[in-house]
Design an enzyme around this catalytic site. Structure first.
Site, short mmCIF file in Angstrom:
data_model
loop_
_atom_site.label_atom_id
_atom_site.label_comp_id
_atom_site.label_asym_id
_atom_site.label_seq_id
_atom_site.Cartn_x
_atom_site.Cartn_y
_atom_site.Cartn_z
N ARG A 16 2.31 1.79 -9.31
CA ARG A 16 3.12 0.57 -9.36
C ARG A 16 2.22 -0.65 -9.26
NH1 ARG A 16 5.15 1.57 -4.05
NH2 ARG A 16 3.37 1.84 -2.67
N HIS A 237 -9.86 3.77 -2.07
CA HIS A 237 -9.18 4.96 -1.58
C HIS A 237 -7.89 4.51 -0.94
CE1 HIS A 237 -9.01 8.64 1.28
NE2 HIS A 237 -8.30 8.85 0.17
N ASP A 238 -6.77 5.03 -1.39
CA ASP A 238 -5.48 4.51 -0.96
C ASP A 238 -5.28 4.56 0.55
OD1 ASP A 238 -5.18 7.28 -0.90
OD2 ASP A 238 -3.60 7.34 -2.42
N ASN A 297 -6.33 15.12 7.41
CA ASN A 297 -5.47 15.17 6.22
C ASN A 297 -4.47 16.31 6.40
OD1 ASN A 297 -6.51 13.37 3.81
ND2 ASN A 297 -8.30 14.07 4.92
N GLY A 419 5.45 4.97 2.26
CA GLY A 419 6.80 5.35 1.83
C GLY A 419 7.47 6.36 2.73
#
Length: 482
Positions: A16, A237-238, A297, A419
């Site tokens: 997006r 890196h997000d 992670n 999110g």
């Protein structure tokens, strides 16, 4: 007149374009464009559809022009570990193989014969995951060595898109650290390690920090989108971007970036590469301004997303539809409601088990796991979802304890961003499992963190704390638990 900044945030399932600006001392966001992301089966591997992603990027840039919100600067972030190779003419060689591809099977043993996992962790401090770039490159060296020999450059996925926009090649630091080839102490490529593995040294150049100017749009891009903007490196890196968006002012809080992956950890000024940290499989990812994310992670909402796709009859890469797909289409609120209705069902899964990384059927994978562990096997959709939610919240709680023990910090609360912070049920279970207050928000954590670097570069914020103060005042934060 407002100064606009554009974050192009591309995740494993969608991308997006988020325009950001300051108004009355608050950060304002507007989604300009959204496009899907998917993997293809090509040449025997799962690969990213780079042409499709590029079209999405360009279309979003055009939409900025159509909405008269032309950005001064643009920053791109994506997931980590995946890369492309370019030849001496700057053209792609081969495909952008996706991290869920199985080509890295057995590569950990091959590398361990060269350097022990203990020594590797002491050097780079990166959590062992089968898809890390170090294993991908070793797979390529073993199976496709001529491609590596022809390569003139290695670019991580956001580096590649920056190159296409500007004609300038830069290797950004935060994404580079996910490769497992950057020395945690020197903060540069570990040339000794690269030599030991027999990888071409010429592929690893100078690393650039977030805030570095890449360059302006090429004339070709300017003609296509109708304007010129400057490309700046955010934390590409997000997760690196997401952590910057946390409004917390408490160094003893813990951060959960919740999306396809759950990244749970804290920020440190120095890496922790002890044997205890390695045994707990914790990672030290590089961040903006050389801050380290000491985290784990965790498989995350990928499991839930996969179950929903399966129930809704989405076709897989193999071209088949799930045997579980029926006439009903399930929304995420539907799945939450069904999970709540099955709270008495008890089965425990390790959400980080390799079984859940890339199964053809996530539902079958969960059933196989439970059966193998002599646990009740979930049958209804509610039971399946309850099992996943229990597994996620339990993993979060265990990780909070691990990090607190290794760092000596008494964790005071959990910040959930991204999110996934919209999943109220998971937030409630996380508060219950950890015994800590949970603060959920902001939702658009990654895009906000991307914009923070651009706005600091533009002089709108004096530093990160100034930006975090603004974030705290700009976005709604929900509290769960005590």
């Amino acid at each position: 007149m407002n100064k606009y900044f554009l974050a192009i945030d591309i995740g494993a399932s969608s991308g997006r374009h988020m325009i950001g600006w300051l108004e009355d001392g608050k950060m304002i966001l507007r989604e300009i464009h959204r496009f899907d992301n998917h993997q293809l089966k090509k040449n025997g591997h799962l690969v990213w559809d780079l042409d499709h992603l590029w079209k999405g990027i360009i279309e979003g840039l055009k939409e900025c022009k159509r909405q008269n919100m032309i950005p001064e600067t643009v920053g791109i972030d994506t997931w980590g570990v995946d890369y492309v190779l370019l030849d001496e003419k700057g053209e792609l060689i081969g495909d952008a193989v996706a991290y869920r591809d199985l080509r890295t099977e057995g590569m950990d043993d091959l590398i361990s014969a060269i350097i022990s996992e203990k020594e590797l962790y002491e050097k780079c401090g990166i959590q062992k995951q089968s898809f890390n770039t170090i294993y991908q490159l070793m797979s390529q060296k073993e199976d496709d060595p001529e491609v590596l020999e022809k390569a003139d450059a290695l670019l991580m996925i956001p580096d590649y898109f920056n190159y296409r926009l500007t004609g300038v090649r830069k290797q950004e630091y935060t994404n580079a650290t996910t490769t497992g080839l950057v020395n945690a102490g020197t903060k540069t490529w570990d040339k000794e390690l690269i030599s030991m593995l027999g990888l071409p040294q010429n592929l690893f150049g100078e690393l650039s920090m977030p805030g570095t100017v890449v360059g302006s749009f090429t004339k070709e891009i300017q003609d296509e989108v109708g304007y010129c903007a400057t490309v700046i490196l955010p934390a590409t890196h997000d997760t690196g971007s997401a952590f910057l968006a946390v409004p917390s002012r408490d160094e003893n809080s813990i951060i959960l970036s919740s999306g396809t992956w759950s990244l749970l950890g804290i920020e440190n000024e120095e890496p922790i590469t002890t044997e205890a940290a390695r045994q707990e499989n914790l990672t030290n990812e590089g961040g903006a301004w050389y801050r380290y994310r000491f985290l784990k992670n965790i498989m995350g909402l990928w499991i839930i997303q996969s179950i929903r796709r399966e129930l809704n009859g989405t076709e897989y890469v193999e071209g088949r539809k799930s045997e579980y797909a029926g006439g009903k289409k399930y929304s995420f609120p539907d799945l939450i409601r069904l999970a709540r209705g099955s709270e008495k069902f008890v089965a425990d899964i390790d959400v980080n088990d390799e079984l859940f990384l890339s199964p053809v059927s996530m539902i079958n994978a969960i059933k196989v796991y439970c059966k193998a562990k002599n646990q009740p096997v979930p049958e209804s959709v509610g039971e399946i979802m309850q099992t996943v939610y229990r597994g996620l919240s339990a993993c979060y709680a265990d990780t909070v304890k691990e990090i607190g023990k290794i760092t000596g910090k008494e964790i005071t609360y959990v910040n959930i961003i991204g999110g996934g912070c919209q999943d109220t049920y998971l937030n409630e279970l996380t508060a219950k499992a950890t015994g800590l207050p949970v603060y959920a928000g902001p939702i658009e954590g990654t895009a906000i963190g991307n914009l923070v670097v651009q706005m600091i570069n533009a002089g709108l914020f004096k530093d990160l704390q100034d930006a975090r103060n603004c974030i705290y005042e700009s976005f709604e934060i929900q509290k769960y638990g005590a």
